[in-house]
Design a protein around this motif. Sequence first.
Motif, PDB file in Angstrom:
ATOM      1  N   PHE A  38       5.761 -13.822  43.554  1.00  0.00           N
ATOM      2  CA  PHE A  38       6.289 -12.846  42.593  1.00  0.00           C
ATOM      3  C   PHE A  38       5.387 -12.823  41.375  1.00  0.00           C
ATOM      4  O   PHE A  38       4.949 -13.875  40.895  1.00  0.00           O
ATOM      5  CB  PHE A  38       7.713 -13.173  42.137  1.00  0.00           C
ATOM      6  N   SER A  39       5.115 -11.629  40.849  1.00  0.00           N
ATOM      7  CA  SER A  39       4.313 -11.475  39.645  1.00  0.00           C
ATOM      8  C   SER A  39       4.858 -10.309  38.832  1.00  0.00           C
ATOM      9  O   SER A  39       4.994  -9.198  39.347  1.00  0.00           O
ATOM     10  CB  SER A  39       2.845 -11.216  40.012  1.00  0.00           C
ATOM     11  N   MET A  40       5.203 -10.575  37.574  1.00  0.00           N
ATOM     12  CA  MET A  40       5.663  -9.521  36.687  1.00  0.00           C
ATOM     13  C   MET A  40       4.513  -8.542  36.458  1.00  0.00           C
ATOM     14  O   MET A  40       3.438  -8.922  36.011  1.00  0.00           O
ATOM     15  CB  MET A  40       6.139 -10.125  35.363  1.00  0.00           C
ATOM     16  N   GLN A  87      13.103  -0.357  36.057  1.00  0.00           N
ATOM     17  CA  GLN A  87      11.808  -0.441  36.729  1.00  0.00           C
ATOM     18  C   GLN A  87      10.946  -1.579  36.162  1.00  0.00           C
ATOM     19  O   GLN A  87       9.732  -1.593  36.351  1.00  0.00           O
ATOM     20  CB  GLN A  87      11.072   0.899  36.602  1.00  0.00           C
ATOM     21  N   ASP A  88      11.598  -2.526  35.498  1.00  0.00           N
ATOM     22  CA  ASP A  88      10.908  -3.642  34.858  1.00  0.00           C
ATOM     23  C   ASP A  88      11.603  -4.932  35.280  1.00  0.00           C
ATOM     24  O   ASP A  88      12.845  -5.015  35.260  1.00  0.00           O
ATOM     25  CB  ASP A  88      10.952  -3.468  33.331  1.00  0.00           C
ATOM     26  N   SER A  89      10.838  -5.931  35.647  1.00  0.00           N
ATOM     27  CA  SER A  89      11.420  -7.205  36.088  1.00  0.00           C
ATOM     28  C   SER A  89      11.708  -8.156  34.934  1.00  0.00           C
ATOM     29  O   SER A  89      12.187  -9.274  35.159  1.00  0.00           O
ATOM     30  CB  SER A  89      10.498  -7.890  37.099  1.00  0.00           C
ATOM     31  N   GLN A 111       6.683 -15.116  23.808  1.00  0.00           N
ATOM     32  CA  GLN A 111       8.039 -15.613  23.956  1.00  0.00           C
ATOM     33  C   GLN A 111       8.770 -14.988  25.161  1.00  0.00           C
ATOM     34  O   GLN A 111       8.358 -13.971  25.692  1.00  0.00           O
ATOM     35  CB  GLN A 111       8.855 -15.380  22.676  1.00  0.00           C
ATOM     36  N   HIS A 112       9.840 -15.671  25.553  1.00  0.00           N
ATOM     37  CA  HIS A 112      10.836 -15.182  26.507  1.00  0.00           C
ATOM     38  C   HIS A 112      10.260 -14.905  27.897  1.00  0.00           C
ATOM     39  O   HIS A 112      10.353 -13.816  28.441  1.00  0.00           O
ATOM     40  CB  HIS A 112      11.533 -13.925  25.965  1.00  0.00           C
ATOM     41  N   PHE A 113       9.738 -15.961  28.507  1.00  0.00           N
ATOM     42  CA  PHE A 113       9.290 -15.885  29.898  1.00  0.00           C
ATOM     43  C   PHE A 113      10.410 -16.258  30.886  1.00  0.00           C
ATOM     44  O   PHE A 113      10.263 -16.089  32.077  1.00  0.00           O
ATOM     45  CB  PHE A 113       8.109 -16.849  30.124  1.00  0.00           C
ATOM     46  N   GLY A 114      11.542 -16.758  30.433  1.00  0.00           N
ATOM     47  CA  GLY A 114      12.500 -17.425  31.325  1.00  0.00           C
ATOM     48  C   GLY A 114      12.040 -18.889  31.411  1.00  0.00           C
ATOM     49  O   GLY A 114      11.664 -19.442  30.385  1.00  0.00           O
ATOM     50  N   SER A 115      11.976 -19.536  32.548  1.00  0.00           N
ATOM     51  CA  SER A 115      12.207 -19.032  33.886  1.00  0.00           C
ATOM     52  C   SER A 115      12.649 -20.208  34.742  1.00  0.00           C
ATOM     53  O   SER A 115      11.953 -21.207  34.826  1.00  0.00           O
ATOM     54  CB  SER A 115      10.923 -18.426  34.446  1.00  0.00           C
ATOM     55  N   GLY A 140       2.602 -12.661  32.000  1.00  0.00           N
ATOM     56  CA  GLY A 140       3.951 -12.347  32.471  1.00  0.00           C
ATOM     57  C   GLY A 140       4.431 -13.445  33.391  1.00  0.00           C
ATOM     58  O   GLY A 140       3.637 -14.249  33.900  1.00  0.00           O
ATOM     59  N   THR A 141       5.724 -13.506  33.613  1.00  0.00           N
ATOM     60  CA  THR A 141       6.303 -14.525  34.470  1.00  0.00           C
ATOM     61  C   THR A 141       5.879 -14.309  35.920  1.00  0.00           C
ATOM     62  O   THR A 141       5.856 -13.177  36.411  1.00  0.00           O
ATOM     63  CB  THR A 141       7.834 -14.501  34.365  1.00  0.00           C
TER      64      THR A 141
END
Length: 347
Positions: A113-115, A154-156, A123-127, A89-90
Motif C-alpha cells: 500500500f502507498s498513499m 478519493q484520498d486514503s 504530521q499525522h501519518f497514522g499508522s 505519505g503513509t
Amino acid sequence: MSIQADVVADGLDHPWGLDFLPGGDAVVTERTGQLRILSKGKLSEPLRGVPEVRAQGQGGLLDVKASPDFATSGLIFLSFSEPGDGGAGTAVARAKLVRDGGAARLEDVRTVFSMEKKTGKGQHFGSRLVFHPDGTLFITTGDRGDGRRAQDMQDSAGAVLRIKPDGGIPADNPYADGAVGLPQLWSKGHRNVQGAAFDPTTNGLITVEHGAKGGDEVNRPEAGKNYGWPAISYGVNYSGTKIGKGTEAPGMQQPLFYWDPSIAPSGLAVYEGDMFPEWRGDLLVGSLKFELVSRLDRDASGKITGEERMLEGAFGRIRDVNVAPDGSIWLLTDEANGKIVRLSRAD
C-alpha cells in the motif's frame, strides 16, 4: 493488586511499534528507520533490508506486525512514511524475515500500500496495522495535517483502510468497485489514528485517535461509515476556535469515548491475558502528553464504563502498548533513549 515494572531493553531511538514472534522473541521499530529483534533480553543490530523512510516530524518507521502465518511464511508487515514526489505519505511493505545463522535481515521486500498524494507536511501519518481473523489487514492513516483530506473519498488520508496481505482489495470492502470511494477505504473522517487493535468482545476493529485541543476519541470503525473529522469534534482548534459544526452532524458517527483535555493517545491493546484477569476485555491506551497508561473499563457488551490512569510520569511518553503471550503488558517509551518496559503482577 501490585504491579511490577521491569525495563527489558533501553537505548532505542524513539521506538514506535512492537510485535511478538512465535517462540518468545519480538520485533521492534525505531522511528528513525531501524528494525531490531529482541531475543533473550538482548537487542539485535539493525536489520538490513528495511524500506527507505522519510524520518522527519512524526514520520519514519512506524508499526510492525507479524503475519498470522509467520511460523510458516516468515512474513512481517511494516508501516512507514514513504518518500516520493511532493514529500512523503503513509505506506505499508511486507517482507520475509530471514534468520539463517547469519545476521537477521529482510528479503523480498514489497510495498502493498502507498498513499498516492504525498506532501511535505511532517504530521499525522497514522499508522497502525491490525490483522482481522479473516486474514485481511487494516491500516490506519492520519489526515497529514490537512483535515479536508479526511472527507475526500478519493484520498486514503484520514482513514481506516482494509486490504488483502498481497495488497489486493477484499470483495466486500464498502467501495470495492471504486465508484464512490477508493477501493481500499473502510471508514473515513479520522484525524490521526495511532492506536488500533482487533476487539474479540465486539468482533471488530477498535481505534484511538488524536483530537486537536481535546476530543481524542475511541472509535469502532465500521464499513462505509464516517467518523466526522473535521466536520465534528469534541475538541477545539489550538487557537480556541470552534471546529466544524460542533459535536454532531447527520451521517457522522459518535465516538465510544473521548478525552477532554487531550491525553495524546498512542498505542492500544485489548487485554485478553491471564495475568490480570480482572482487566480482561478492558482497553489499555498509552498517553504521550500525560505519560501514563489509561485503562478503560468495559462491560460485557463492550461499553466503556470508567477509566483508571496508571503509571503517570513513571517512564515518560508511552508510545505503544502490547499484551505478551504470557499476559504481561509491554510498553514502548517515545524517547531518544527509548525503553521496552514489561508490566507483570507482583502479588
